[in-house]
Design a protein around this motif. Structure first.
Motif, PDB file in Angstrom:
ATOM      1  N   ASP A 261       0.817  -1.210   0.000  1.00  0.00           N
ATOM      2  CA  ASP A 261       0.000   0.000   0.000  1.00  0.00           C
ATOM      3  C   ASP A 261       0.855   1.267   0.000  1.00  0.00           C
ATOM      4  OD1 ASP A 261      -2.258  -1.556  -0.010  1.00  0.00           O
ATOM      5  OD2 ASP A 261      -2.747  -1.256   2.107  1.00  0.00           O
ATOM      6  N   ALA A 262       2.084   1.136   0.533  1.00  0.00           N
ATOM      7  CA  ALA A 262       2.998   2.284   0.560  1.00  0.00           C
ATOM      8  C   ALA A 262       3.880   2.336  -0.680  1.00  0.00           C
ATOM      9  CB  ALA A 262       3.876   2.211   1.807  1.00  0.00           C
ATOM     10  N   GLY A 263       3.588   1.472  -1.666  1.00  0.00           N
ATOM     11  CA  GLY A 263       4.326   1.492  -2.914  1.00  0.00           C
ATOM     12  C   GLY A 263       5.561   0.607  -2.942  1.00  0.00           C
ATOM     13  N   GLY A 264       5.750  -0.219  -1.900  1.00  0.00           N
ATOM     14  CA  GLY A 264       6.913  -1.092  -1.846  1.00  0.00           C
ATOM     15  C   GLY A 264       6.624  -2.475  -2.397  1.00  0.00           C
ATOM     16  N   ARG A 265       7.634  -3.330  -2.353  1.00  0.00           N
ATOM     17  CA  ARG A 265       7.523  -4.692  -2.868  1.00  0.00           C
ATOM     18  C   ARG A 265       7.582  -5.687  -1.719  1.00  0.00           C
ATOM     19  NH1 ARG A 265      12.038  -5.916  -6.674  1.00  0.00           N
ATOM     20  NH2 ARG A 265      13.204  -4.338  -5.511  1.00  0.00           N
ATOM     21  N   ALA A 266       6.587  -6.546  -1.654  1.00  0.00           N
ATOM     22  CA  ALA A 266       6.535  -7.551  -0.591  1.00  0.00           C
ATOM     23  C   ALA A 266       5.756  -8.755  -1.080  1.00  0.00           C
ATOM     24  CB  ALA A 266       5.893  -6.984   0.673  1.00  0.00           C
ATOM     25  N   VAL A 267       6.182  -9.928  -0.638  1.00  0.00           N
ATOM     26  CA  VAL A 267       5.516 -11.185  -0.944  1.00  0.00           C
ATOM     27  C   VAL A 267       5.226 -11.894   0.369  1.00  0.00           C
ATOM     28  CG1 VAL A 267       5.781 -13.474  -1.988  1.00  0.00           C
ATOM     29  CG2 VAL A 267       6.596 -11.452  -3.200  1.00  0.00           C
ATOM     30  N   TRP A 268       4.003 -12.395   0.508  1.00  0.00           N
ATOM     31  CA  TRP A 268       3.624 -13.202   1.677  1.00  0.00           C
ATOM     32  C   TRP A 268       3.274 -14.599   1.207  1.00  0.00           C
ATOM     33  CZ3 TRP A 268      -1.908 -14.181   3.108  1.00  0.00           C
ATOM     34  CH2 TRP A 268      -2.006 -15.007   4.240  1.00  0.00           C
ATOM     35  N   ILE A 269       3.896 -15.597   1.807  1.00  0.00           N
ATOM     36  CA  ILE A 269       3.621 -16.998   1.495  1.00  0.00           C
ATOM     37  C   ILE A 269       3.252 -17.708   2.782  1.00  0.00           C
ATOM     38  CG2 ILE A 269       4.570 -19.177   0.647  1.00  0.00           C
ATOM     39  CD1 ILE A 269       6.483 -17.505  -1.087  1.00  0.00           C
ATOM     40  N   GLU A 270       2.061 -18.287   2.801  1.00  0.00           N
ATOM     41  CA  GLU A 270       1.642 -19.092   3.950  1.00  0.00           C
ATOM     42  C   GLU A 270       1.902 -20.560   3.627  1.00  0.00           C
ATOM     43  OE1 GLU A 270      -1.968 -18.645   6.838  1.00  0.00           O
ATOM     44  OE2 GLU A 270      -2.615 -19.868   5.141  1.00  0.00           O
ATOM     45  N   GLU A 271       2.725 -21.193   4.445  1.00  0.00           N
ATOM     46  CA  GLU A 271       3.112 -22.579   4.212  1.00  0.00           C
ATOM     47  C   GLU A 271       2.017 -23.511   4.728  1.00  0.00           C
ATOM     48  OE1 GLU A 271       5.360 -23.085   2.282  1.00  0.00           O
ATOM     49  OE2 GLU A 271       7.197 -21.971   2.641  1.00  0.00           O
ATOM     50  N   ALA A 272       1.339 -24.176   3.797  1.00  0.00           N
ATOM     51  CA  ALA A 272       0.195 -25.017   4.142  1.00  0.00           C
ATOM     52  C   ALA A 272       0.622 -26.205   5.004  1.00  0.00           C
ATOM     53  CB  ALA A 272      -0.481 -25.523   2.873  1.00  0.00           C
ATOM     54  N   GLY A 273      -0.191 -26.472   6.027  1.00  0.00           N
ATOM     55  CA  GLY A 273      -0.008 -27.660   6.851  1.00  0.00           C
ATOM     56  C   GLY A 273       1.117 -27.599   7.852  1.00  0.00           C
ATOM     57  N   LEU A 274       1.768 -26.448   7.987  1.00  0.00           N
ATOM     58  CA  LEU A 274       2.906 -26.342   8.897  1.00  0.00           C
ATOM     59  C   LEU A 274       2.564 -25.516  10.132  1.00  0.00           C
ATOM     60  CD1 LEU A 274       5.883 -25.947   6.399  1.00  0.00           C
ATOM     61  CD2 LEU A 274       5.394 -27.880   7.917  1.00  0.00           C
ATOM     62  N   ILE A 275       3.407 -25.666  11.150  1.00  0.00           N
ATOM     63  CA  ILE A 275       3.211 -24.996  12.432  1.00  0.00           C
ATOM     64  C   ILE A 275       4.395 -24.072  12.711  1.00  0.00           C
ATOM     65  CG2 ILE A 275       1.829 -26.899  13.323  1.00  0.00           C
ATOM     66  CD1 ILE A 275       4.264 -27.812  14.931  1.00  0.00           C
ATOM     67  N   HIS A 276       4.251 -23.260  13.737  1.00  0.00           N
ATOM     68  CA  HIS A 276       5.321 -22.359  14.151  1.00  0.00           C
ATOM     69  C   HIS A 276       6.586 -23.172  14.457  1.00  0.00           C
ATOM     70  CE1 HIS A 276       6.503 -18.363  15.549  1.00  0.00           C
ATOM     71  NE2 HIS A 276       7.193 -18.966  16.505  1.00  0.00           N
ATOM     72  N   ALA A 277       7.731 -22.558  14.173  1.00  0.00           N
ATOM     73  CA  ALA A 277       9.045 -23.157  14.460  1.00  0.00           C
ATOM     74  C   ALA A 277       9.368 -24.349  13.574  1.00  0.00           C
ATOM     75  CB  ALA A 277       9.167 -23.545  15.935  1.00  0.00           C
ATOM     76  N   LEU A 279      11.210 -24.506  11.122  1.00  0.00           N
ATOM     77  CA  LEU A 279      12.604 -24.541  10.700  1.00  0.00           C
ATOM     78  C   LEU A 279      13.297 -25.803  11.195  1.00  0.00           C
ATOM     79  CD1 LEU A 279      14.083 -20.933  11.152  1.00  0.00           C
ATOM     80  CD2 LEU A 279      14.279 -22.361   9.113  1.00  0.00           C
ATOM     81  N   ARG A 280      12.998 -26.192  12.433  1.00  0.00           N
ATOM     82  CA  ARG A 280      13.661 -27.371  13.005  1.00  0.00           C
ATOM     83  C   ARG A 280      13.166 -28.677  12.390  1.00  0.00           C
ATOM     84  NH1 ARG A 280      13.619 -24.037  17.484  1.00  0.00           N
ATOM     85  NH2 ARG A 280      11.521 -24.671  18.091  1.00  0.00           N
ATOM     86  N   ALA A 281      12.068 -28.628  11.659  1.00  0.00           N
ATOM     87  CA  ALA A 281      11.513 -29.847  11.053  1.00  0.00           C
ATOM     88  C   ALA A 281      12.040 -30.103   9.654  1.00  0.00           C
ATOM     89  CB  ALA A 281       9.987 -29.757  11.018  1.00  0.00           C
ATOM     90  N   ARG A 282      12.982 -29.299   9.184  1.00  0.00           N
ATOM     91  CA  ARG A 282      13.376 -29.354   7.778  1.00  0.00           C
ATOM     92  C   ARG A 282      13.986 -30.689   7.375  1.00  0.00           C
ATOM     93  NH1 ARG A 282      16.972 -27.124  10.931  1.00  0.00           N
ATOM     94  NH2 ARG A 282      19.221 -27.348  10.525  1.00  0.00           N
ATOM     95  N   HIS A 283      14.481 -31.474   8.338  1.00  0.00           N
ATOM     96  CA  HIS A 283      15.073 -32.771   8.003  1.00  0.00           C
ATOM     97  C   HIS A 283      14.150 -33.944   8.324  1.00  0.00           C
ATOM     98  CE1 HIS A 283      18.985 -31.299   6.771  1.00  0.00           C
ATOM     99  NE2 HIS A 283      18.985 -30.488   7.805  1.00  0.00           N
ATOM    100  N   MET A 284      12.909 -33.657   8.737  1.00  0.00           N
ATOM    101  CA  MET A 284      11.993 -34.757   9.033  1.00  0.00           C
ATOM    102  C   MET A 284      10.595 -34.544   8.466  1.00  0.00           C
ATOM    103  SD  MET A 284      11.447 -34.283  13.180  1.00  0.00           S
ATOM    104  CE  MET A 284      10.321 -35.672  13.275  1.00  0.00           C
ATOM    105  N   SER A 285      10.391 -33.440   7.764  1.00  0.00           N
ATOM    106  CA  SER A 285       9.092 -33.144   7.166  1.00  0.00           C
ATOM    107  C   SER A 285       9.293 -32.664   5.737  1.00  0.00           C
ATOM    108  CB  SER A 285       8.352 -32.076   7.984  1.00  0.00           C
ATOM    109  OG  SER A 285       7.345 -31.440   7.219  1.00  0.00           O
ATOM    110  N   THR A 286       8.606 -33.290   4.805  1.00  0.00           N
ATOM    111  CA  THR A 286       8.694 -32.873   3.408  1.00  0.00           C
ATOM    112  C   THR A 286       8.208 -31.442   3.239  1.00  0.00           C
ATOM    113  OG1 THR A 286       8.336 -35.159   2.695  1.00  0.00           O
ATOM    114  CG2 THR A 286       7.980 -33.427   1.057  1.00  0.00           C
ATOM    115  N   ARG A 287       7.104 -31.108   3.918  1.00  0.00           N
ATOM    116  CA  ARG A 287       6.581 -29.736   3.832  1.00  0.00           C
ATOM    117  C   ARG A 287       7.608 -28.724   4.374  1.00  0.00           C
ATOM    118  NH1 ARG A 287       0.947 -29.175   3.090  1.00  0.00           N
ATOM    119  NH2 ARG A 287      -0.250 -31.112   3.208  1.00  0.00           N
ATOM    120  N   ALA A 288       8.220 -29.051   5.502  1.00  0.00           N
ATOM    121  CA  ALA A 288       9.196 -28.145   6.094  1.00  0.00           C
ATOM    122  C   ALA A 288      10.454 -28.043   5.233  1.00  0.00           C
ATOM    123  CB  ALA A 288       9.547 -28.596   7.511  1.00  0.00           C
ATOM    124  N   ALA A 289      10.854 -29.148   4.619  1.00  0.00           N
ATOM    125  CA  ALA A 289      12.011 -29.116   3.730  1.00  0.00           C
ATOM    126  C   ALA A 289      11.738 -28.218   2.527  1.00  0.00           C
ATOM    127  CB  ALA A 289      12.355 -30.533   3.270  1.00  0.00           C
TER     128      ALA A 289
END
Length: 311
Positions: A261-277, A279-289
């Protein structure tokens, strides 16, 4: 309340169960020292070490201890990273292998900041530490700087981006905010729908905010809550990645809209099926990876101020 057991896939459920073996859902009822003890144990359990070509060294920037991750290959820029933990727990070790993998995946050096925690160093102490380190990194390094942080750390680096305008111009090429808490409206959106989400609840957030605020009212101070700024112009290109099952998800949408709205560039992506934190699941969850790969892609693009090619 959503039935998270049914909504989460088997891998995310396994990640949550492993997390709760160390850090229980009612951890905020423990003393702060006990919270840190169980949080550190949890982070140690998920630590996977460094990629073969990454090394790290601790040093001070602006009087604040930081950890610098680098590769043998020439440095192509800097990721300035602030860790999550509600401003109460966490540190250089809690996100150690995460930062090492950011370094390996992007080719950039990563400088992680050991800012002071509450209640010992409540706001604005945490911000002052992060800002002092950032000023020194700008003075002592060359090339592009990408701000990045998760959760509380996402708040801090967003606040730095706001505060840097007119103070340090031309160095920040982009910001990556990973499920950040930005001080959004808690009466609507994900704050209501996912108030009791696994991994982070509105009750947890209230506890952390009380400690961080030191009992003071910081309403309207964008260093405390970037979404409460009145001016969103002049901010760097920003990517916000949130989790679907997280009360903080709506902050990502609101922050994207404010920048656009202020004329800048921003992208928001909501990661489906994931929970807070997750990052630590990146080696045990396909979605997190997949989410982690998107973070690497975002950091790489943001080094040159690009976000249009983000998958």
């Amino acid at each position: 309340m959503p039935d998270y057991e049914k909504l989460m896939d088997d891998e995310v459920r396994a990640f949550l169960a492993r997390t709760e073996q160390h850090y229980p859902p009612d951890a905020v009822d423990l003393t702060v020292q006990d919270q840190r003890r169980v949080y550190n144990a949890m982070c140690a359990d998920f630590d996977v070490g460094y990629p073969d070509d990454v090394t790290a060294q601790d040093r001070a920037f602006g009087g604040v201890t930081c950890r610098v991750y680098s590769r043998a290959a020439p440095v192509v820029g800097t990721v300035f990273y602030c860790h999550g933990g509600g401003f109460v727990v966490g540190g250089l070790d809690s996100h150690d292998s995460i930062c090492a993998e950011f370094c390996a995946g992007t080719g950039m050096q990563v400088i992680a900041v050991d800012y002071g925690l509450s209640p010992e160093r409540p706001f604005p102490g945490d911000f002052e530490d992060a800002w002092a380190a950032f000023e020194a990194v700008c003075a002592e390094t060359d090339g592009a700087i990408v701000l990045a942080g998760d959760s509380a750390g996402g708040n801090l680096v967003a606040a730095i981006a706001h505060y840097a305008r007119g103070r340090i111009d031309g160095r920040i090429t982009g910001s990556l905010l990973i499920y950040p808490g930005l001080g959004g409206d808690r009466t609507r959106g994900s704050y209501v729908t996912h108030a009791d989400a696994p991994g982070l609840s509105v009750r947890d957030m209230a506890f952390y905010q009380t400690l961080r605020s030191g009992g003071q009212d910081h309403t309207g101070d964008p260093r405390f809550a970037p979404l409460q700024d009145t001016d969103f112009s002049g901010l760097p290109p920003t990517v916000i990645l949130t989790a679907e099952f997280d009360p903080l998800s709506s902050d990502g949408e609101a922050y994207r809209d404010a920048i656009q709205d202020a004329g800048g560039r921003a992208v928001w992506i909501e990661e489906a099926g994931l929970i807070h934190a997750h990052l630590r699941a990146r080696h045990m969850s396909t979605r997190a990876a997949t989410s982690f790969a998107r973070m690497i892609q975002a950091l790489t693009l943001l080094r040159t101020g690009q976000i249009t090619d983000l998958d």
